[in-house]
Design a protein around this motif. Structure first.
Motif, mmCIF file in Angstrom:
data_model
loop_
_atom_site.group_PDB
_atom_site.id
_atom_site.type_symbol
_atom_site.label_atom_id
_atom_site.label_comp_id
_atom_site.label_asym_id
_atom_site.label_seq_id
_atom_site.Cartn_x
_atom_site.Cartn_y
_atom_site.Cartn_z
ATOM 1 N N GLU A 139 0.699 -0.786 0.100
ATOM 2 C CA GLU A 139 0.243 -0.146 -0.287
ATOM 3 C C GLU A 139 1.215 1.536 0.008
ATOM 4 O O GLU A 139 0.815 2.068 -1.013
ATOM 5 N N PHE A 140 2.062 1.573 0.986
ATOM 6 C CA PHE A 140 2.772 2.815 0.698
ATOM 7 C C PHE A 140 3.518 2.343 -0.572
ATOM 8 O O PHE A 140 3.799 3.759 -0.741
ATOM 9 N N GLU A 141 3.235 1.444 -1.071
ATOM 10 C CA GLU A 141 4.351 1.320 -2.550
ATOM 11 C C GLU A 141 3.495 2.179 -3.682
ATOM 12 O O GLU A 141 4.044 3.236 -4.885
ATOM 13 N N SER A 142 2.535 1.642 -3.625
ATOM 14 C CA SER A 142 1.449 2.267 -4.478
ATOM 15 C C SER A 142 1.040 3.790 -4.285
ATOM 16 O O SER A 142 1.266 5.065 -5.357
ATOM 17 N N LEU A 143 0.847 4.191 -2.715
ATOM 18 C CA LEU A 143 1.029 6.171 -2.422
ATOM 19 C C LEU A 143 2.201 6.800 -3.449
ATOM 20 O O LEU A 143 1.626 7.687 -3.716
ATOM 21 N N VAL A 144 2.377 5.946 -2.945
ATOM 22 C CA VAL A 144 4.320 7.030 -3.553
ATOM 23 C C VAL A 144 4.129 7.080 -4.834
ATOM 24 O O VAL A 144 5.019 7.817 -5.754
ATOM 25 N N LYS A 145 3.763 5.560 -5.166
ATOM 26 C CA LYS A 145 4.044 5.801 -6.910
ATOM 27 C C LYS A 145 3.046 6.596 -7.780
ATOM 28 O O LYS A 145 3.064 7.393 -9.030
ATOM 29 N N ASP A 146 1.812 6.721 -7.251
ATOM 30 C CA ASP A 146 0.426 6.869 -7.668
ATOM 31 C C ASP A 146 -0.214 8.430 -7.620
ATOM 32 O O ASP A 146 -1.080 9.356 -7.905
ATOM 33 N N ARG A 147 0.193 8.665 -6.385
ATOM 34 C CA ARG A 147 -0.130 10.301 -5.604
ATOM 35 C C ARG A 147 0.857 11.080 -5.585
ATOM 36 O O ARG A 147 2.267 10.740 -5.596
ATOM 37 N N LYS A 148 0.228 12.533 -5.216
ATOM 38 C CA LYS A 148 1.523 13.377 -4.755
ATOM 39 C C LYS A 148 1.778 13.394 -3.521
ATOM 40 O O LYS A 148 1.190 13.323 -2.878
ATOM 41 N N ILE A 149 3.045 13.567 -3.832
ATOM 42 C CA ILE A 149 3.597 13.172 -2.705
ATOM 43 C C ILE A 149 3.567 13.760 -1.383
ATOM 44 O O ILE A 149 3.309 13.553 -0.365
ATOM 45 N N GLN A 150 3.026 15.083 -1.685
ATOM 46 C CA GLN A 150 2.474 16.182 -0.669
ATOM 47 C C GLN A 150 1.003 16.023 -0.016
ATOM 48 O O GLN A 150 0.610 16.296 0.618
ATOM 49 N N THR A 151 0.182 14.744 -0.965
ATOM 50 C CA THR A 151 -1.035 14.305 -0.642
ATOM 51 C C THR A 151 -1.440 13.607 0.522
ATOM 52 O O THR A 151 -2.915 13.434 0.655
ATOM 53 N N ILE A 152 -0.187 13.203 0.627
ATOM 54 C CA ILE A 152 -0.170 11.364 1.030
ATOM 55 C C ILE A 152 0.427 11.772 3.099
ATOM 56 O O ILE A 152 0.151 10.179 3.607
ATOM 57 N N LYS A 153 0.278 12.860 3.571
ATOM 58 C CA LYS A 153 1.074 12.720 4.491
ATOM 59 C C LYS A 153 0.323 11.587 5.579
ATOM 60 O O LYS A 153 0.653 10.557 6.746
ATOM 61 N N SER A 154 -1.070 11.777 5.874
ATOM 62 C CA SER A 154 -2.067 11.457 7.203
ATOM 63 C C SER A 154 -1.759 9.862 6.601
ATOM 64 O O SER A 154 -2.412 8.742 7.755
#
Length: 694
Positions: A139-154
């Motif tokens: 799930e972490f890998e997917s967020l870093v790959k597919d989402r803008k980095i500043q939007t996934i902090k929480s």
């Protein structure tokens, strides 16, 4: 509370499409405390206006004359008085902001640095607590790959917290096992590929985030300087001696520059907008000299703000709390950033109306989170019950390997239930997790103590079997077959009675013992078969029969065909034994017989047992159980392997606990489990059959 107190503006574009992703109160909280420099700047503006007002009170206003010059002079003096009065009024306004408005202000300030930052509301927050470490990494890998980095902090913060908690529990468990096996604590080390993979993803996330903020920082500073410069220009407009229409056009150009000036640091966002709106209102009060221009803007702003209020009141009736809140944020942003002031007589009225709609949504949202807290309390009760069950199992001691295996499975199921139970109130989260770890650790210590004692017995068994190996190797070349054969059979019998040894030594010592025994019995049988003319004749006869069997054509009637095959098997057995170096013919015969059996139209399991019984008849020999022993050991090994496969498949099914059984993947696993269980039943039947041959 006035509209100016909370500084709301918009341009009337209220067509929005907010996301419905739930947002917790924690998601929207940011610091908006003004810096000392900002506060000084605002206070300096207020003091300057107030001082000018005091001076104005000591002066007299000249009588209006018919001269255009006198009119302009008087108008300038009156406008200055209005500006000063407005400033003084602003200075006296309380700085308190309603909590329901402050929540919106903080959320919008958080998005102020980067407009795309609002996309964080679209990122789904999953039940990370129920995920395994491997699933969290994916799930972490997917967020870093597919989402803008500043939007996934929480999401990243929650994943990191859950992963570290689970990894810490795993380390504790591995360490307990290491110490239970006699290891020294200082020597303990555990390397996890999953942890290594997590660290690599987190490093990528951290580097990308640092790079993003480094690029953003320089842009934010420059945009802030540009906005402050625009405010200074607006402040200076009331002192410019030029045609009012020219001044108004200049003012509109400055407003457009302001709209396009770009994002600024979040901690300067509200103060910058406060100052901007204050001086915009001052300028509009200055425009009383040209009421047509001012009133036209006031009317436009009133119309658009009324539309915003009406939409906010509609949202207050919407039951989708998070969607309403997200769109309300957009409305406040429009009100604050796009529209100017309205006529003074409407300011208090429309702001109160907008504030009331905002408060309704705020109160419904707080009630929603209160209900969520109740659900978390219910989850806490479930987890407390699970912990109590683990404690109960840990307190009841087991005395056998089988009992401990049952308890281990029960604890594993409870562990999964704990993770699937959901979140608990944050104030008790750490304490609940600690209680859970303590309960599991207590169980593991009891389990490890039992298996430590069991290993001691296994090492004793290892020593006994090594002594039997020495006897076998010392006698494997003995020429006195009459005296040695009973001894070799006795140590084989003793071997079976001794019991289990450590798994890492099991195959090694068995092969060593088996090799020595086989060496002896092969010598013995070779000696006995060397001059056997009878066995040579039997070989010739079996060769002829083999060719005959190859030509048999089955009738298609299973009962008759089985009888035919059994007749040939009986004839084969009746011929007798062949020389030891000619025993390969037995394999050829069995292969032909198996081919005939495979052509029969009957139940496969039943057919398999008929073929196996035929095989056992071939292996069975008077006063020599070696072949049967080998077959029995092979069957036991197969049974163990199949049981292991079944356990693994059933454990895998736990990952699909929330998936419908019609899912193709789940159906495939269930089918595979049934296939293994059917095979297990067949092998167990074979084992019983072998035992009956002794």
């Amino acid at each position: 509370m006035s509209e100016n107190d909370n500084l709301q503006n918009a341009d009337g574009k209220i067509n929005t499409n907010p996301t419905e992703t739930p947002q917790t109160p924690e998601d929207s909280k940011v610091s908006e405390t003004p810096t000392a420099k900002q506060q000084d700047s605002v206070e300096e503006t207020i003091e300057t206006a107030s001082d000018a007002n005091l001076k104005q009170e000591d002066s007299s206003i000249e009588t209006e004359t018919t001269s255009e010059e006198k009119k302009e002079e008087k108008a300038t003096e009156e406008s200055t008085n209005v500006v000063e009065t407005a400033s003084e009024t602003t200075a006296e306004t309380p700085e308190k902001i309603d909590a329901h408005v402050e929540e919106i202000e903080e959320a919008n300030a958080e998005d102020a640095e980067d407009e795309t930052n609002a996309e964080r509301h679209e990122v789904e927050s999953k039940d990370y607590h129920a995920m395994s470490m491997e699933q969290l990494v994916i799930e972490f890998e997917s967020l870093v790959k597919d989402r803008k980095i500043q939007t996934i902090k929480s999401q990243v913060d929650e994943i990191k917290s859950e992963f570290n908690s689970k990894f810490e529990a795993l380390i504790d468990e591995k360490k307990e096992e290491f110490l239970a096996e006699g290891g020294n604590e200082i020597d303990f080390y555990y390397a996890s590929p999953t942890k290594k993979r997590f660290n690599e993803v987190f490093k990528t996330y951290r580097n990308n985030l640092n790079a993003y903020y480094k690029d953003l920082e320089s842009n934010l500073k420059q945009n802030l300087e540009n906005r402050l410069a625009i405010i200074e220009e607006i402040k200076g407009l009331i002192n410019v001696e030029e045609n009012i229409n020219t001044t108004y056009k200049h003012f509109k150009d400055l407003q457009e520059q302001w709209r396009n000036a770009g994002p600024i640091p979040r901690d300067r966002y509200n103060n910058a907008w406060n100052s901007y709106h204050h001086h915009v209102e001052v300028f509009y009060d200055f425009l009383h000299l040209n009421r047509d221009l001012r009133d036209m803007d006031f009317k436009h702003n009133l119309d658009q703000k009324t539309k915003i209020i009406e939409r906010a009141e509609e949202l207050a009736k919407d039951d989708n709390i998070n969607r309403s809140f997200r769109e309300l944020q957009v409305l406040h942003k429009l009100w604050k950033e796009e529209l100017g002031p309205v006529a003074r007589e409407h300011r208090e009225e429309i702001w109160e109306r907008f504030s009331n709609a905002t408060k309704t949504i705020h109160d419904k949202r707080q009630a929603y989170y209160a209900d969520l807290d109740k659900a978390y309390e219910a989850n806490l009760v479930k987890k407390e019950e699970i912990i109590a069950q683990i404690d109960e199992i840990a307190q009841n001691q087991a005395n056998s390997h089988q009992e401990w295996q049952k308890r281990i499975k029960a604890i594993e199921a409870l562990r999964q239930d704990f993770f699937n139970a959901g979140k608990v109130p944050i104030k008790v989260n750490d304490a609940t997790w600690t209680k859970f770890k303590t309960a599991v650790r207590t169980f593991n210590r009891s389990k490890n103590a039992f298996y430590k004692s069991l290993k001691k017995d296994q090492y004793d068994n290892l020593h006994k079997k090594q002594e039997l190996i020495k006897i076998a190797e010392d006698n494997k070349d003995n020429e006195d077959f009459n005296a040695t054969t009973p001894l070799m059979k006795k140590i084989q019998s003793d071997w079976k009675k001794i019991g289990h040894v450590p798994r890492k030594d099991s195959d090694k010592i068995w092969k060593q013992f088996k090799k020595a025994c086989n060496h002896y019995f092969d010598r013995m049988h070779a000696e006995r078969n060397a001059a056997s003319e009878e066995e040579t004749a039997a070989f010739e006869e079996k060769s002829t029969l083999l060719e005959t069997v190859k030509t048999i054509e089955l009738t298609g009637k299973p009962k008759d065909d089985i009888e035919t095959i059994k007749t040939q098997i009986s004839a084969w057995k009746a011929i007798g034994h062949v020389p030891n170096n000619k025993r390969f013919i037995e394999g050829k015969f069995n292969k032909v017989i198996d081919g005939l059996f495979s052509k029969l139209d009957m139940d496969k399991a039943k057919l398999e047992m008929i073929k196996f019984e035929n095989k056992l008849e071939t292996l069975s020999k008077p006063n020599d159980t070696r072949l049967l022993d080998n077959e029995q050991n092979y069957i036991r090994k197969k049974i163990s392997e199949i049981k292991g496969d079944i356990n693994q498949l059933e454990n895998n099914m736990q990952f699909f606990s929330n998936v419908d059984e019609s899912n193709p993947l789940v159906k495939d696993v269930i089918k595979n489990i049934k296939k293994h269980k059917d095979a297990l039943q067949t092998w167990e039947n074979k084992l019983r059959k072998v035992k009956s041959m002794y």
